[in-house]
Each structure stands twice: as structure tokens, then as C-alpha cells.
Design a protein around this motif. Sequence first.
Motif, mmCIF file in Angstrom:
data_model
loop_
_atom_site.group_PDB
_atom_site.id
_atom_site.type_symbol
_atom_site.label_atom_id
_atom_site.label_comp_id
_atom_site.label_asym_id
_atom_site.label_seq_id
_atom_site.Cartn_x
_atom_site.Cartn_y
_atom_site.Cartn_z
ATOM 1 N N HIS A 77 0.787 -1.230 0.000
ATOM 2 C CA HIS A 77 0.000 0.000 0.000
ATOM 3 C C HIS A 77 0.823 1.285 0.000
ATOM 4 O O HIS A 77 0.304 2.329 -0.396
ATOM 5 N N GLN A 78 2.075 1.277 0.457
ATOM 6 C CA GLN A 78 2.809 2.528 0.635
ATOM 7 C C GLN A 78 4.245 2.440 0.118
ATOM 8 O O GLN A 78 5.145 3.061 0.653
ATOM 9 N N ARG A 79 4.431 1.630 -0.923
ATOM 10 C CA ARG A 79 5.795 1.409 -1.410
ATOM 11 C C ARG A 79 6.427 2.667 -1.997
ATOM 12 O O ARG A 79 7.654 2.744 -2.098
ATOM 13 N N HIS A 80 5.636 3.645 -2.378
ATOM 14 C CA HIS A 80 6.171 4.866 -2.993
ATOM 15 C C HIS A 80 6.416 5.975 -1.982
ATOM 16 O O HIS A 80 6.762 7.095 -2.369
ATOM 17 N N VAL A 84 5.280 9.719 13.790
ATOM 18 C CA VAL A 84 5.979 9.932 12.511
ATOM 19 C C VAL A 84 5.090 9.473 11.355
ATOM 20 O O VAL A 84 5.000 10.139 10.317
ATOM 21 N N ALA A 85 4.428 8.325 11.548
ATOM 22 C CA ALA A 85 3.550 7.818 10.491
ATOM 23 C C ALA A 85 2.405 8.785 10.211
ATOM 24 O O ALA A 85 2.012 8.976 9.053
ATOM 25 N N TYR A 86 1.881 9.418 11.238
ATOM 26 C CA TYR A 86 0.779 10.353 11.053
ATOM 27 C C TYR A 86 1.277 11.680 10.467
ATOM 28 O O TYR A 86 0.669 12.221 9.529
ATOM 29 N N ALA A 87 2.399 12.195 10.993
ATOM 30 C CA ALA A 87 2.851 13.533 10.594
ATOM 31 C C ALA A 87 3.485 13.542 9.210
ATOM 32 O O ALA A 87 3.249 14.468 8.414
ATOM 33 N N TRP A 88 4.324 12.519 8.891
ATOM 34 C CA TRP A 88 5.082 12.550 7.617
ATOM 35 C C TRP A 88 4.857 11.318 6.739
ATOM 36 O O TRP A 88 5.248 11.312 5.585
ATOM 37 N N GLY A 89 4.244 10.293 7.309
ATOM 38 C CA GLY A 89 4.099 9.061 6.534
ATOM 39 C C GLY A 89 2.789 8.935 5.789
ATOM 40 O O GLY A 89 2.551 7.916 5.137
ATOM 41 N N GLY A 90 1.934 9.933 5.865
ATOM 42 C CA GLY A 90 0.677 9.898 5.116
ATOM 43 C C GLY A 90 -0.380 8.996 5.709
ATOM 44 O O GLY A 90 -1.344 8.642 5.024
ATOM 45 N N ALA A 91 -0.227 8.597 6.970
ATOM 46 C CA ALA A 91 -1.222 7.729 7.602
ATOM 47 C C ALA A 91 -2.399 8.573 8.065
ATOM 48 O O ALA A 91 -2.273 9.400 8.966
ATOM 49 N N GLU A 125 -6.236 1.728 8.842
ATOM 50 C CA GLU A 125 -5.573 0.680 8.061
ATOM 51 C C GLU A 125 -4.139 1.056 7.704
ATOM 52 O O GLU A 125 -3.253 0.196 7.665
ATOM 53 N N SER A 126 -3.877 2.336 7.460
ATOM 54 C CA SER A 126 -2.546 2.765 7.025
ATOM 55 C C SER A 126 -1.557 2.873 8.177
ATOM 56 O O SER A 126 -0.349 2.884 7.954
ATOM 57 N N ILE A 127 -2.066 2.947 9.392
ATOM 58 C CA ILE A 127 -1.168 3.064 10.541
ATOM 59 C C ILE A 127 -1.092 1.765 11.342
ATOM 60 O O ILE A 127 -0.318 1.655 12.299
ATOM 61 N N ALA A 128 -1.871 0.761 10.917
ATOM 62 C CA ALA A 128 -1.999 -0.461 11.717
ATOM 63 C C ALA A 128 -0.676 -1.195 11.898
ATOM 64 O O ALA A 128 -0.377 -1.709 12.989
ATOM 65 N N TRP A 129 0.160 -1.246 10.816
ATOM 66 C CA TRP A 129 1.407 -2.015 10.951
ATOM 67 C C TRP A 129 2.357 -1.373 11.957
ATOM 68 O O TRP A 129 3.104 -2.070 12.651
ATOM 69 N N VAL A 130 2.299 -0.050 12.077
ATOM 70 C CA VAL A 130 3.137 0.640 13.055
ATOM 71 C C VAL A 130 2.648 0.316 14.467
ATOM 72 O O VAL A 130 3.435 0.068 15.389
ATOM 73 N N MET A 131 1.322 0.338 14.639
ATOM 74 C CA MET A 131 0.760 0.035 15.943
ATOM 75 C C MET A 131 1.047 -1.408 16.374
ATOM 76 O O MET A 131 1.217 -1.706 17.557
#
Length: 371
Positions: free
Chosen positions: A34-37, A84-91, A95-101
Motif C-alpha cells: 500500500h505505501q511502497r512509494h 511519525v507515520a501520522y505527521a510525515w508518513g501519510g497515515a 488501516e494505514s497506521i496499523a502495521w506501526v501500531m
Amino acid sequence: MKMALHRAQTSMVLATALYRGSHLVAGISAVLQHQRHRPVQWAMLGAVLACSAVVFADTRRRGCPGPWVVWLDVLVTGSLLPFVAYAWGGARASESIAWVMLLGGSSAALATVGLRRRAAATAIVLLLVTHASGYVAVAADTAVIGAHLNALVFSAVISRVLWWYLRRQGTLLDAANDRALAAEAQRARYAERIKHHRALHDTVLATLTAIAGGVDAGTNEVRRRCAREAAYLRRLVEQTGDQETGSEIFTALEESVRSAESLGLRVTARYHELPSVPADIARAMADAVTEALNNVRRHAGTGHAYLTVTGDSGRLTVAVVDQGHGLVPGRAAPGLGLTRSVHGRMREIGGRCTVDGAPGEGVSVELRWPG
């Protein structure tokens, strides 16, 4: 640290590492799909990998994770990365932040293993606040937040219970091993006492009984026998309680000494701080001493030899010395036979033999194990 407790600790560290590995695999899969780019996502994965490498490298070096690396993992992997995922990672969605959590679970498990109870509780509370804030920031459902916080808490609880159980079982097993070793040592001491009792019965008591029965104590043969038994008793008495660890080597060398004495050689033996050595080593050292004493009896031109046995930091040193003819140039037979026989035995057990002597100054044979 005791062996079983060390193995329990190693097993728990391995389990924690595998738990972190499963989270890393999930994170790599999520980024690839989902976020390879997004370079920030790859940078976050790199930070997690680096932090994990530091944690488990320190664990491998110390045997357990140090408090500072545990706090590093809690602060970086568990607390900083969600922001970091929320501020700069586009989460912007759960679903987009789940792997970090997800990584918070392995951070919580690591905290329960590497920190004391109060510090571990503080780390868990910090992770709960951080992860709740992260999910609120991406507007996650209450059910998602509750399920995640529940999983995080139970990751810590299960790890704590498993760690307590493994440590308890390791401690119990170590205690059982200690009792078994103590019982074995007691049996060995008892067997050693029985062996000495039998030797006293067959030697000193037999001599005294013969004298009491009418044997003439003034004959040269009886006097020599009494002298041998007195020397044996003296050496036995000198074996104090703190030298019991070397009973194996003492018994083996005493057999060599008494064998030489039965053939007419007078041996003055002294034992100092004998180390505990394997039975095969004791037997090989005794055989080498027997050959050295035989060499004195056959070639030294003296009826008296000196045996000194010492131990230092687990090393065993045995010296056989005489004050006979010494090594005379041109007469290599005695020295050659001694060198072949004794050197060969010492090489087989990883020891070393040194033969030294000069004409008219006797011969010194020194045996060392390990060499």
C-alpha cells in the motif's frame, strides 16, 4: 548464572525476537502493498530494523536485554513511530497506521522481560497512551482502539507470565541439579573413606596385628614395613578437609607411591591444594609417576625419592625428584626410557613433561596438566 536459568532466559529472549520478527514481516508486507512509494515508510522500517538489531545484539552480548536498549525500543519503535507515520508518513486511516501500531505489542513484551516491575508498568502505560493517541488522530473506531489496546496489554501480560514461569522452572531445575551434585559428592567422599579404611585394614592394621601376635618387631623387614605404614598414615592425616576436591588424584598417586615403596624405594610425598581432575587424567598422571619412581629405583643409585603435588587455578603440577647420579652424558638409556614412556602418556592427555638433571645432582621430572 545457573545453566537451567540461563537456558530459560535464552528461550524467552528467542521468543521475544520471533514475536518482533512476525511484526516486521507484517510491516514489510503492508508497506509493499500500500505505501511502497512513500520514502518515509521505508525509513520507518529501517528505524525499526536498526532498533531491533541494537536490542538483540545487546541481548546476545549480555545474555538479557539491558534496560537502556529496552527503553530505546519502547520510545522509538513503540512511541515515536506512530506520530511519525501520522505527521510525515501519510497515515490518515486506521488501516494505514496499523502495521506501526502492531509493533507496540513486541515492545510491550520486551519491556516485561528487560525491565523491573515498576519500570515495565511505566513503559506499558506510555505505550497505551501513545497508541490511543495515534488511533484517535486517524479517527479510528472505538472498537479498533479498544481491541488494539487490549492486545497490547495482553501481549505484556502473557510475556510476563511466561517469563515468570520459565524463570521459576529454571530455578527449580538448577536447585535439583545442585542437590544431585551434592549427593554425588557425598557418595564420592563416602567411597573415598571406605577405600582408605580398606587400605588401613590391609596395611597398618595388618602390621599391628602381626606384631601383637608375636612377630619380632625388631627385624629389619618389620621396621621397614612400619616405616612405610607410618609414612602412609602421615600423608593421609595431612589431607585436610579443604583438600577433598582432589581425592581422585590423591588416591591414584598414593597407589603409585605405595607400589614404589613395596619395591623398597622410600618416597617422601607432599600434597598441596589438589584440584579436582577427571578420573582418566588422574590415572594417566599416576601411571607417569609410577614410571618416574621406577626410573629412580632402577637408575638413580639412591633409595629415596621426593614427590610434590600442587594445584593452582585448576592446573596440576607433579614433581618427582631424586638426589642420585643425575643425567650423565653418554648414558642416555635411563633418560631415553623415561622420556619415551612419561612424555607419551602426558601428550595423550594434553599435558607436558619436563626432565632436568646434571651429573651428581639428581634428576627432576615435572608433569603439568594441562600442558
